[in-house]
Write an enzyme that holds these catalytic residues in place. Structure first.
Site, short mmCIF file in Angstrom:
data_model
loop_
_atom_site.label_atom_id
_atom_site.label_comp_id
_atom_site.label_asym_id
_atom_site.label_seq_id
_atom_site.Cartn_x
_atom_site.Cartn_y
_atom_site.Cartn_z
N ASP A 136 0.86 -1.18 0.00
CA ASP A 136 0.00 0.00 0.00
C ASP A 136 0.89 1.23 0.00
O ASP A 136 1.15 1.84 1.04
CB ASP A 136 -0.93 -0.01 1.21
CG ASP A 136 -1.95 1.12 1.17
OD1 ASP A 136 -2.14 1.71 0.09
OD2 ASP A 136 -2.55 1.41 2.21
N PRO A 180 8.64 7.86 -5.62
CA PRO A 180 9.37 7.03 -4.66
C PRO A 180 9.01 5.55 -4.70
O PRO A 180 9.79 4.72 -4.26
CB PRO A 180 8.97 7.64 -3.31
CG PRO A 180 7.65 8.30 -3.56
CD PRO A 180 7.70 8.78 -4.99
#
Length: 129
Positions: free
Chosen positions: A17, A26
């Site tokens: 998640d 990122p």
């Protein structure tokens, strides 16, 4: 990514998640075929990987172009690594739209469909661990 690559530990479930796989973002390295192959090797025989997969809205918002949707590409990439990549969605009120997830696993789909874990069974399994 590094932890899964370095560990020899096996997992029943891997839940991912993280932010969407935007270019130079990122988390983009956590949505690659190579990462999913590493994750697959870290799962137990009946292990399951679940990942958030971005917006699953069937009505695109004006500010979101079709090319930025990651739901189908994530499912398709997982399908190149796992025997089964099952897409699903649920409404997320704070997002104002349906959000997508993909559950991926190897093995016989009939066996996976026969699993019926209720909350109490899961609680006992966690306590036993």
């Amino acid at each position: 990514r590094k932890y899964l690559a370095d560990t020899r530990e096996k997992f029943d479930v891997i839940i991912i998640d993280v932010s969407d796989p935007i270019e130079a973002g990122p988390a983009v390295a956590l949505y690659t075929k190579e990462f999913y192959e590493t994750a697959s090797r870290r799962l137990t025989q009946n292990g399951v990987l679940v990942t958030q997969s971005g917006s699953a809205s069937f009505v695109p918002f004006p500010q979101v172009d079709e090319e930025s949707s990651c739901f189908a590409p994530i499912r398709n990439t997982l399908a190149t690594v796992f025997d089964h990549a099952v897409p699903f969605s649920c409404p997320v009120a704070s997002f104002g739209e349906d959000w997508g997830f993909v559950m991926a696993f190897n093995g016989d789909e009939a066996d996976a469909r026969s699993l019926r874990l209720v909350d109490e069974t899961i609680d006992v399994m966690i306590e036993d661990r």
